[in-house]
Design an enzyme around this catalytic site. Structure first.
Site, PDB file in Angstrom:
ATOM      1  N   ILE A 254       0.839  -1.207   0.000  1.00 32.02           N
ATOM      2  CA  ILE A 254       0.000   0.000   0.000  1.00 32.02           C
ATOM      3  C   ILE A 254       0.872   1.255   0.000  1.00 32.02           C
ATOM      4  CG2 ILE A 254      -1.669   1.307   1.382  1.00 32.02           C
ATOM      5  CD1 ILE A 254      -2.818  -1.458   2.279  1.00 32.02           C
TER       6      ILE A 254
ATOM      7  N   ALA B  57      -3.303   3.080   8.438  1.00 35.15           N
ATOM      8  CA  ALA B  57      -2.784   1.751   8.790  1.00 35.15           C
ATOM      9  C   ALA B  57      -3.606   1.128   9.911  1.00 35.15           C
ATOM     10  CB  ALA B  57      -1.311   1.866   9.168  1.00 35.15           C
ATOM     11  N   ARG B  58      -3.228   1.389  11.147  1.00 32.06           N
ATOM     12  CA  ARG B  58      -3.938   0.912  12.326  1.00 32.06           C
ATOM     13  C   ARG B  58      -3.819   1.965  13.419  1.00 32.06           C
ATOM     14  NH1 ARG B  58      -6.211  -2.048   9.600  1.00 32.06           N
ATOM     15  NH2 ARG B  58      -6.318  -4.315   9.614  1.00 32.06           N
TER      16      ARG B  58
ATOM     17  N   GLU C 157     -12.152   1.128  17.848  1.00 31.01           N
ATOM     18  CA  GLU C 157     -13.175   1.352  16.812  1.00 31.01           C
ATOM     19  C   GLU C 157     -14.380   0.449  17.080  1.00 31.01           C
ATOM     20  OE1 GLU C 157     -11.428   0.522  13.020  1.00 31.01           O
ATOM     21  OE2 GLU C 157      -9.737   1.830  13.377  1.00 31.01           O
TER      22      GLU C 157
ATOM     23  N   HIS D  50     -12.792   3.990   9.139  1.00 29.16           N
ATOM     24  CA  HIS D  50     -12.053   2.804   8.666  1.00 29.16           C
ATOM     25  C   HIS D  50     -12.611   2.318   7.318  1.00 29.16           C
ATOM     26  CE1 HIS D  50      -9.548  -0.888  10.073  1.00 29.16           C
ATOM     27  NE2 HIS D  50      -9.477  -0.720   8.767  1.00 29.16           N
TER      28      HIS D  50
HETATM   29  P1  NAP Z   1       2.914  -4.822   3.654  1.00 28.48           P
HETATM   30  O1  NAP Z   1       3.045  -4.980   2.180  1.00 28.48           O
HETATM   31  O2  NAP Z   1       3.292  -5.950   4.545  1.00 28.48           O
HETATM   32  O3  NAP Z   1       3.754  -3.524   4.033  1.00 28.48           O
HETATM   33  C1  NAP Z   1       4.048  -3.188   5.339  1.00 28.48           C
HETATM   34  C2  NAP Z   1       5.290  -2.292   5.361  1.00 28.48           C
HETATM   35  O4  NAP Z   1       5.549  -1.936   6.713  1.00 28.48           O
HETATM   36  C3  NAP Z   1       6.525  -2.943   4.805  1.00 28.48           C
HETATM   37  O5  NAP Z   1       7.108  -2.061   3.908  1.00 28.48           O
HETATM   38  C4  NAP Z   1       7.451  -3.136   6.004  1.00 28.48           C
HETATM   39  O6  NAP Z   1       8.767  -2.815   5.598  1.00 28.48           O
HETATM   40  C5  NAP Z   1       6.927  -2.120   7.011  1.00 28.48           C
HETATM   41  N1  NAP Z   1       7.040  -2.626   8.385  1.00 28.48           N
HETATM   42  C6  NAP Z   1       6.652  -3.826   8.856  1.00 28.48           C
HETATM   43  N2  NAP Z   1       6.939  -3.924  10.161  1.00 28.48           N
HETATM   44  C7  NAP Z   1       7.534  -2.761  10.499  1.00 28.48           C
HETATM   45  C8  NAP Z   1       8.077  -2.261  11.714  1.00 28.48           C
HETATM   46  N3  NAP Z   1       8.084  -2.996  12.835  1.00 28.48           N
HETATM   47  N4  NAP Z   1       8.594  -1.014  11.717  1.00 28.48           N
HETATM   48  C9  NAP Z   1       8.603  -0.292  10.586  1.00 28.48           C
HETATM   49  N5  NAP Z   1       8.102  -0.698   9.410  1.00 28.48           N
HETATM   50  C10 NAP Z   1       7.582  -1.928   9.376  1.00 28.48           C
HETATM   51  O7  NAP Z   1       1.433  -4.448   4.063  1.00 28.48           O
HETATM   52  P2  NAP Z   1       0.332  -3.671   3.205  1.00 28.48           P
HETATM   53  O8  NAP Z   1      -0.435  -4.630   2.382  1.00 28.48           O
HETATM   54  O9  NAP Z   1       0.988  -2.508   2.531  1.00 28.48           O
HETATM   55  O10 NAP Z   1      -0.634  -3.182   4.372  1.00 28.48           O
HETATM   56  C11 NAP Z   1      -0.151  -2.319   5.374  1.00 28.48           C
HETATM   57  C12 NAP Z   1      -1.168  -2.169   6.478  1.00 28.48           C
HETATM   58  O11 NAP Z   1      -2.223  -1.306   6.049  1.00 28.48           O
HETATM   59  C13 NAP Z   1      -1.910  -3.457   6.876  1.00 28.48           C
HETATM   60  O12 NAP Z   1      -1.148  -4.252   7.767  1.00 28.48           O
HETATM   61  C14 NAP Z   1      -3.180  -2.937   7.505  1.00 28.48           C
HETATM   62  O13 NAP Z   1      -3.054  -2.839   8.900  1.00 28.48           O
HETATM   63  C15 NAP Z   1      -3.340  -1.536   6.897  1.00 28.48           C
HETATM   64  N6  NAP Z   1      -4.577  -1.465   6.083  1.00 28.48           N
HETATM   65  C16 NAP Z   1      -5.523  -0.540   6.416  1.00 28.48           C
HETATM   66  C17 NAP Z   1      -6.695  -0.452   5.676  1.00 28.48           C
HETATM   67  C18 NAP Z   1      -7.764   0.554   5.988  1.00 28.48           C
HETATM   68  O14 NAP Z   1      -8.935   0.296   5.729  1.00 28.48           O
HETATM   69  N7  NAP Z   1      -7.426   1.722   6.517  1.00 28.48           N
HETATM   70  C19 NAP Z   1      -6.902  -1.338   4.596  1.00 28.48           C
HETATM   71  C20 NAP Z   1      -5.906  -2.240   4.287  1.00 28.48           C
HETATM   72  C21 NAP Z   1      -4.739  -2.308   5.034  1.00 28.48           C
HETATM   73  P3  NAP Z   1      10.045  -3.508   6.270  1.00 28.48           P
HETATM   74  O15 NAP Z   1       9.805  -4.991   6.173  1.00 28.48           O
HETATM   75  O16 NAP Z   1      11.211  -3.013   5.483  1.00 28.48           O
HETATM   76  O17 NAP Z   1      10.052  -3.002   7.676  1.00 28.48           O
END
Ligand code: NAP
Length: 311
Positions: free
Chosen positions: A149, A224-225, A254, A272
């Site tokens: 994302i 994110a969260r 929430e 959300h």
């Molecule tokens: P993703 O592809 O797994 O990307 C997560 C990113 O966060 C990665 O680049 C990772 O990079 C980084 N990360 C992971 N752990 C970390 C840490 N401890 N400290 C710093 N950076 C960290 O996930 P995604 O599909 O993009 O989704 C991201 C999040 O968006 C989901 O987990 C969800 O909670 C949220 N989301 C929200 C909605 C909404 O309705 N608002 C909808 C969908 C998703 P590194 O591995 O290099 O650290």
């Protein structure tokens, strides 16, 4: 037809697809009928509902937890792993919807669109001038969590003429500047966008000290969260103008969010809705069902979560 425990509601179209292929039961159904509990082979749920260790332990034939959503921070992953229960989610298919919402919230925040709408509706235009807002062009944007994302957000931001940096655990060697220190990223950004997963590894990573680095002209966007942010610290920073404003799609507790959010005029609040479009929710439901089919027919899911990774 397999029996599933369904946790959380689905849009009608998606629910019809699910009901055509699976017998779904609610938690209340299972509480009333112990035999039913021993028939349940899967859980179908959404990422904003919890699946506890107790629920997993109460279902002796459970083989799969299929989450409609990408985050899995509310699922007792360790307990599922110990039981050999597969956990699946729906990555990729929601990237565009969440990235679009993020851009919309960012523009709404900087140009104060909800406030401008309220200004016109209240008849204030005839009496006064709406205050000037901020450009997006020229801003330094820091993305926390440049994953699926986060990258979609970055690509959509580029044409606006911004300077992009990102923070995460690894330098991905991309065209954008990597900043390994979150405080330094906040200090050198006009806007921080949160797109990292929830869970214990990221809990309250944006605390009072990070907000202080962002400063009185800085903005925060969280798609994110809620758990990534120390919410009392953010409420405090916003009410004392220690940061300029925030756009938030996600919160602690929430949907029973802290009432103090409602009194702030420097926030944009959404319930959300990152993935909440017809097209995306349907695609997510289809992938959730494809995971269930693949698991029940071939014993392997299509998009299992990486249990080695934090939520
Ligand atoms: P993703 O592809 O797994 O990307 C997560 C990113 O966060 C990665 O680049 C990772 O990079 C980084 N990360 C992971 N752990 C970390 C840490 N401890 N400290 C710093 N950076 C960290 O996930 P995604 O599909 O993009 O989704 C991201 C999040 O968006 C989901 O987990 C969800 O909670 C949220 N989301 C929200 C909605 C909404 O309705 N608002 C909808 C969908 C998703 P590194 O591995 O290099 O650290």
């Amino acid at each position: 037809m397999h029996d599933l425990l369904q946790i959380g509601p689905f849009p009608t179209l998606a629910q019809n697809l699910i009901d055509a292929e699976y017998r779904c039961h609610s938690r209340q159904d299972l509480e009333l009928d112990e035999n039913l509990r021993s028939r349940v082979q899967g859980i179908i749920t959404r990422s904003n509902f919890a699946v506890s260790e107790e629920v997993i332990a109460s279902l002796p034939r459970l083989g799969i937890i299929a989450i409609c959503g990408v985050g899995y921070d509310l699922v007792a992953l360790d307990a599922a792993c110990r039981r050999g229960v597969v956990v699946t989610h729906t990555p990729e298919v929601l990237n565009s919807a969440v990235a679009e919402l993020c851009i919309g919230m960012l523009l709404a925040l900087l140009r104060r669109l909800p406030q401008a709408d309220r200004f016109v509706r209240a008849g204030a235009w005839q009496r006064s001038v709406f205050p000037l807002a901020s450009n997006l062009a020229g801003k330094r944007i820091g993305i926390v969590g440049l994953g699926r994302i986060g990258k979609e957000i970055a690509h959509r931001l580029e044409p606006f003429g911004v300077a992009l940096s990102y923070f995460g655990r690894t330098d991905q060697r991309l065209q954008w500047r990597f900043e390994p220190d979150l405080h330094a990223l906040a200090r050198t950004s006009d806007v921080l966008i949160l797109a990292a997963p929830g869970g214990s590894a990221t809990a309250c990573m944006v605390d009072a000290s990070v907000l202080a680095e962002l400063g009185p002209d800085g903005f925060l966007v969280n798609v994110a969260r809620g758990s990534l942010v120390d919410e009392p610290a953010l409420l405090d920073a916003l009410s004392h103008r220690a940061i300029a404003g925030a756009a938030l799609d996600v919160f602690d507790h929430e949907p029973d969010i802290d009432a103090r959010w409602l009194a702030l005029d420097n926030v944009v609040l959404t319930p959300h809705i990152g993935s909440a479009t017809d097209e995306t929710r349907l695609a997510m439901a289809r992938l959730t069902l494809d995971n269930l089919h693949s698991f029940f027919e071939r014993g392997a899911a299509l998009t299992p979560v990486d249990a080695a990774m934090p939520a």
